[in-house]
Design an enzyme around this catalytic site. Sequence first.
Site, PDB file in Angstrom:
ATOM      1  N   GLY A   1       9.069  -0.346 -32.945  1.00  9.52           N
ATOM      2  CA  GLY A   1       8.407  -1.248 -32.092  1.00  9.52           C
ATOM      3  C   GLY A   1       7.075  -1.774 -32.158  1.00  9.52           C
ATOM      4  O   GLY A   1       6.013  -0.975 -32.635  1.00  9.52           O
TER       5      GLY A   1
ATOM      6  N   PHE B   1       2.408  -2.192 -27.264  1.00 11.98           N
ATOM      7  CA  PHE B   1       1.238  -1.567 -27.328  1.00 11.98           C
ATOM      8  C   PHE B   1       0.834  -0.449 -28.457  1.00 11.98           C
ATOM      9  O   PHE B   1      -0.537  -0.262 -28.872  1.00 11.98           O
ATOM     10  CB  PHE B   1       0.572  -1.606 -26.154  1.00 11.98           C
ATOM     11  CG  PHE B   1       0.749  -2.354 -25.509  1.00 11.98           C
ATOM     12  CD1 PHE B   1      -1.489  -2.527 -25.269  1.00 11.98           C
ATOM     13  CD2 PHE B   1       0.874  -3.212 -24.286  1.00 11.98           C
ATOM     14  CE1 PHE B   1      -1.434  -4.859 -24.429  1.00 11.98           C
ATOM     15  CE2 PHE B   1       0.709  -4.668 -23.451  1.00 11.98           C
ATOM     16  CZ  PHE B   1      -0.098  -5.076 -23.958  1.00 11.98           C
TER      17      PHE B   1
ATOM     18  N   VAL C   1      16.835  -1.507 -34.288  1.00  5.24           N
ATOM     19  CA  VAL C   1      17.231   0.342 -34.520  1.00  5.24           C
ATOM     20  C   VAL C   1      18.320   0.774 -33.817  1.00  5.24           C
ATOM     21  O   VAL C   1      18.264   0.559 -32.980  1.00  5.24           O
ATOM     22  CB  VAL C   1      15.998   1.518 -34.284  1.00  5.24           C
ATOM     23  CG1 VAL C   1      17.123   2.316 -34.996  1.00  5.24           C
ATOM     24  CG2 VAL C   1      14.910   0.658 -35.495  1.00  5.24           C
TER      25      VAL C   1
ATOM     26  N   GLU D   1       2.332  -8.761  -8.077  1.00  7.38           N
ATOM     27  CA  GLU D   1       1.483  -9.906  -8.758  1.00  7.38           C
ATOM     28  C   GLU D   1       2.855 -11.457  -8.680  1.00  7.38           C
ATOM     29  O   GLU D   1       1.501 -12.232  -8.396  1.00  7.38           O
ATOM     30  CB  GLU D   1       0.858  -9.938 -10.198  1.00  7.38           C
ATOM     31  CG  GLU D   1       0.141  -9.019 -10.677  1.00  7.38           C
ATOM     32  CD  GLU D   1      -0.388  -8.186 -11.582  1.00  7.38           C
ATOM     33  OE1 GLU D   1      -1.493  -7.601 -11.807  1.00  7.38           O
ATOM     34  OE2 GLU D   1       0.114  -8.253 -12.408  1.00  7.38           O
TER      35      GLU D   1
ATOM     36  N   ASP E   1       4.882   4.227 -23.419  1.00  8.85           N
ATOM     37  CA  ASP E   1       6.135   4.638 -22.078  1.00  8.85           C
ATOM     38  C   ASP E   1       7.913   5.613 -22.537  1.00  8.85           C
ATOM     39  O   ASP E   1       7.894   5.948 -21.833  1.00  8.85           O
ATOM     40  CB  ASP E   1       6.464   2.880 -21.886  1.00  8.85           C
ATOM     41  CG  ASP E   1       5.784   1.749 -21.023  1.00  8.85           C
ATOM     42  OD1 ASP E   1       4.611   2.324 -20.740  1.00  8.85           O
ATOM     43  OD2 ASP E   1       6.149   1.529 -21.140  1.00  8.85           O
TER      44      ASP E   1
HETATM   45  C1  LIG Z   1       5.623  -7.221 -15.907  1.00  8.36           C
HETATM   46  C2  LIG Z   1       4.450  -6.404 -16.314  1.00  8.36           C
HETATM   47  C3  LIG Z   1       3.565  -6.121 -16.395  1.00  8.36           C
HETATM   48  C4  LIG Z   1       2.811  -4.826 -17.048  1.00  8.36           C
HETATM   49  N1  LIG Z   1       1.152  -4.834 -16.551  1.00  8.36           N
HETATM   50  C5  LIG Z   1       0.373  -3.751 -16.890  1.00  8.36           C
HETATM   51  C6  LIG Z   1      -0.859  -3.961 -16.587  1.00  8.36           C
HETATM   52  O1  LIG Z   1      -1.316  -4.555 -15.723  1.00  8.36           O
HETATM   53  N2  LIG Z   1      -1.670  -3.398 -17.514  1.00  8.36           N
HETATM   54  C7  LIG Z   1      -1.058  -2.075 -17.916  1.00  8.36           C
HETATM   55  O2  LIG Z   1      -1.829  -1.123 -18.267  1.00  8.36           O
HETATM   56  N3  LIG Z   1      -0.257  -2.181 -18.041  1.00  8.36           N
HETATM   57  C8  LIG Z   1       0.911  -2.784 -17.615  1.00  8.36           C
HETATM   58  N4  LIG Z   1       2.938  -2.733 -17.916  1.00  8.36           N
HETATM   59  C9  LIG Z   1       3.493  -1.636 -18.766  1.00  8.36           C
HETATM   60  C10 LIG Z   1       2.668  -2.103 -20.470  1.00  8.36           C
HETATM   61  O3  LIG Z   1       2.934  -3.333 -20.576  1.00  8.36           O
HETATM   62  C11 LIG Z   1       3.160  -0.768 -21.284  1.00  8.36           C
HETATM   63  O4  LIG Z   1       3.223   0.313 -20.649  1.00  8.36           O
HETATM   64  C12 LIG Z   1       3.282  -0.648 -22.304  1.00  8.36           C
HETATM   65  O5  LIG Z   1       3.532  -2.221 -23.103  1.00  8.36           O
HETATM   66  C13 LIG Z   1       3.723   0.132 -23.147  1.00  8.36           C
HETATM   67  O6  LIG Z   1       3.385   0.014 -24.796  1.00  8.36           O
HETATM   68  P1  LIG Z   1       4.611   0.504 -25.249  1.00  8.36           P
HETATM   69  O7  LIG Z   1       4.642   0.171 -26.634  1.00  8.36           O
HETATM   70  O8  LIG Z   1       5.215   2.025 -25.308  1.00  8.36           O
HETATM   71  O9  LIG Z   1       6.270  -0.605 -25.708  1.00  8.36           O
HETATM   72  P2  LIG Z   1       6.262  -2.276 -25.245  1.00  8.36           P
HETATM   73  O10 LIG Z   1       4.761  -2.883 -25.737  1.00  8.36           O
HETATM   74  O11 LIG Z   1       7.328  -1.780 -24.613  1.00  8.36           O
HETATM   75  O12 LIG Z   1       6.951  -2.224 -26.719  1.00  8.36           O
HETATM   76  C14 LIG Z   1       7.668  -2.309 -27.315  1.00  8.36           C
HETATM   77  C15 LIG Z   1       8.475  -2.186 -28.819  1.00  8.36           C
HETATM   78  O13 LIG Z   1       9.311  -2.019 -29.172  1.00  8.36           O
HETATM   79  C16 LIG Z   1      10.761  -3.057 -29.795  1.00  8.36           C
HETATM   80  N5  LIG Z   1      11.789  -2.293 -29.592  1.00  8.36           N
HETATM   81  C17 LIG Z   1      12.447  -1.595 -27.994  1.00  8.36           C
HETATM   82  N6  LIG Z   1      14.336  -1.112 -28.510  1.00  8.36           N
HETATM   83  C18 LIG Z   1      13.950  -1.420 -29.708  1.00  8.36           C
HETATM   84  C19 LIG Z   1      14.642  -1.215 -31.085  1.00  8.36           C
HETATM   85  N7  LIG Z   1      15.634  -0.160 -30.782  1.00  8.36           N
HETATM   86  N8  LIG Z   1      14.379  -1.425 -32.559  1.00  8.36           N
HETATM   87  C20 LIG Z   1      13.361  -2.658 -32.461  1.00  8.36           C
HETATM   88  N9  LIG Z   1      12.618  -2.446 -32.008  1.00  8.36           N
HETATM   89  C21 LIG Z   1      12.317  -1.985 -30.863  1.00  8.36           C
HETATM   90  C22 LIG Z   1      10.173  -4.066 -28.693  1.00  8.36           C
HETATM   91  O14 LIG Z   1      10.877  -5.601 -29.313  1.00  8.36           O
HETATM   92  C23 LIG Z   1       8.723  -4.139 -28.420  1.00  8.36           C
HETATM   93  O15 LIG Z   1       8.243  -4.969 -28.834  1.00  8.36           O
HETATM   94  C24 LIG Z   1       3.355  -4.042 -17.159  1.00  8.36           C
HETATM   95  C25 LIG Z   1       4.267  -3.787 -17.957  1.00  8.36           C
HETATM   96  C26 LIG Z   1       5.430  -5.146 -17.122  1.00  8.36           C
HETATM   97  C27 LIG Z   1       6.889  -4.996 -18.122  1.00  8.36           C
END
Ligand SMILES: Cc1cc2nc3c(=O)[nH]c(=O)nc-3n(C[C@H](O)[C@H](O)[C@H](O)COP(=O)(O)OP(=O)(O)OC[C@H]3O[C@@H](n4cnc5c(N)ncnc54)[C@H](O)[C@@H]3O)c2cc1C
Length: 431
Positions: free
Chosen positions: A21, A24, A89, A180, A310
């Site tokens: 992933g 963020f 994955v 939004e 997340d």
């Molecule tokens: C529409 C929307 C608005 C939001 N607004 C806000 C906001 O205003 N403020 C805020 O703080 N948060 C906001 N969030 C939440 C925030 O975006 C998430 O908390 C944040 O992205 C979490 O980061 P992460 O790295 O855990 O997951 P993500 O950023 O979702 O990254 C996960 C990554 O894993 C990859 N992935 C997943 N499964 C696989 C797999 N099996 N194999 C390979 N790659 C994989 C995906 O392609 C992705 O790139 C918002 C979310 C959404 C959907």
Amino acid sequence: MNAKHTLNIPESPLPRLVIIGGGFAGIALVKALNKNDFQIVVIDQNNYHTFQPLLYQVATGGLEPDAIAYPLRKYVKRFGNLFFRLAEVKQLEPDSKQLLTTQGVLNYDYLIIATGAQTNYFGNDNLERYTMGMKTIPEALNLRSLILQNLEKAIVTKDPLKRQALMNFVIVGGGPTGVELAGALAELKRFVFKEEYHDLKMDDMQVFLIEGSERLLGGMSEKSSKNTLDFLKKLGVQVFLNCRINDYDGNKVVIENSSSIASENVIWAAGVKATSIGGMENASTGQANRLITDAFSRVKGFDNCFAIGDVALMEGDPHYPDGHPQVAPVAIQQAELLAKNLSRLVNSKTLQSFKYRDKGSMATIGRNKAVVDIAGLFFSGSFAWFVWLFVHLMAIVGFKNRVATLLQWFSNYINFNSALRLIIRPYQPKK
Ligand SMILES: Cc1cc2nc3c(=O)[nH]c(=O)nc-3n(C[C@H](O)[C@H](O)[C@H](O)COP(=O)(O)OP(=O)(O)OC[C@H]3O[C@@H](n4cnc5c(N)ncnc54)[C@H](O)[C@@H]3O)c2cc1C
């Protein structure tokens, strides 16, 4: 090891740390890790990072998709022992410490799961099939196309009921995304569509926002919820609180009190669940499938396996007994601490437990309208809107993206119009 088993990653004397992933959490970890301690492999199913908080602006034609995406390879170009592989994955084999991906098999010494969350339809196949999601750039572009296509259809149809269904926009979920999006659609109607679709009776376009609980933005203060409701009402959005959707067949939204809304535009922003990978079935999971970790992000019952962002539900913080909020600052802070802890781990030092520093939350409703909760202060209106703009601009990944977004916002602000309403890739609704 056989080359086909390594996704063409060279052998190294360093332990191999694989990050699934590039969201963020994943990129914050890459930035913070000591590159001399590990050979690092980042795997993502996309070759770009998505800045999800601004997806709604792509969906409503306020920003180009490129402005909120960043190529993951830009992170790896400078470091010889840092690799990126474009693959999904599929399966984790914890006993042999292997990952099965769409491009081959990869061994790991340390595994970081940072796969984020996906839309939760709570097992309702109809909702999954017929509503529009808002978690990815392709989904945002689909929505942009659908909105514009349906207005074009509304102009030419002779059937008034069909026309109304094409002009009814139903957003399910009154969290930041729903709020939004509702605000942006209402402003599009007011500032753009009324002029550009002068041959369509734009007063007929209705934006509905449906929320299951008693207030909007449940994660924010009551004052901000109330201000948001007032702002949306002023924009003409019809807000239904304490209201749940039972079903949607692509034409009619069925509400639990047996009323219904005819609509061909239903956006589902009412829930997320962790994005799991196969082989984790025996892991302890909490609410919405999140992987339970300890305060050091270690997944319970798995060796050398960590989960951040997340996808993770960290136990042990009395302030967050149900896990931390699924927001970007949590993902980034967990990643930054994990980078330090991994160095401590390989150097046999004591690990530090995670403490979330909540810097506040905010949401925008429209032009000069936002709500901000910071350090016990709640404010709204123009100043809050500028704070929202500034914070989001600074958080966007990449200097070029920041400049592009700033210029686009400036142009949108003075012109009341973004002109990004192109149906480049028509969306085919599922019927
Ligand atoms: C529409 C929307 C608005 C939001 N607004 C806000 C906001 O205003 N403020 C805020 O703080 N948060 C906001 N969030 C939440 C925030 O975006 C998430 O908390 C944040 O992205 C979490 O980061 P992460 O790295 O855990 O997951 P993500 O950023 O979702 O990254 C996960 C990554 O894993 C990859 N992935 C997943 N499964 C696989 C797999 N099996 N194999 C390979 N790659 C994989 C995906 O392609 C992705 O790139 C918002 C979310 C959404 C959907």
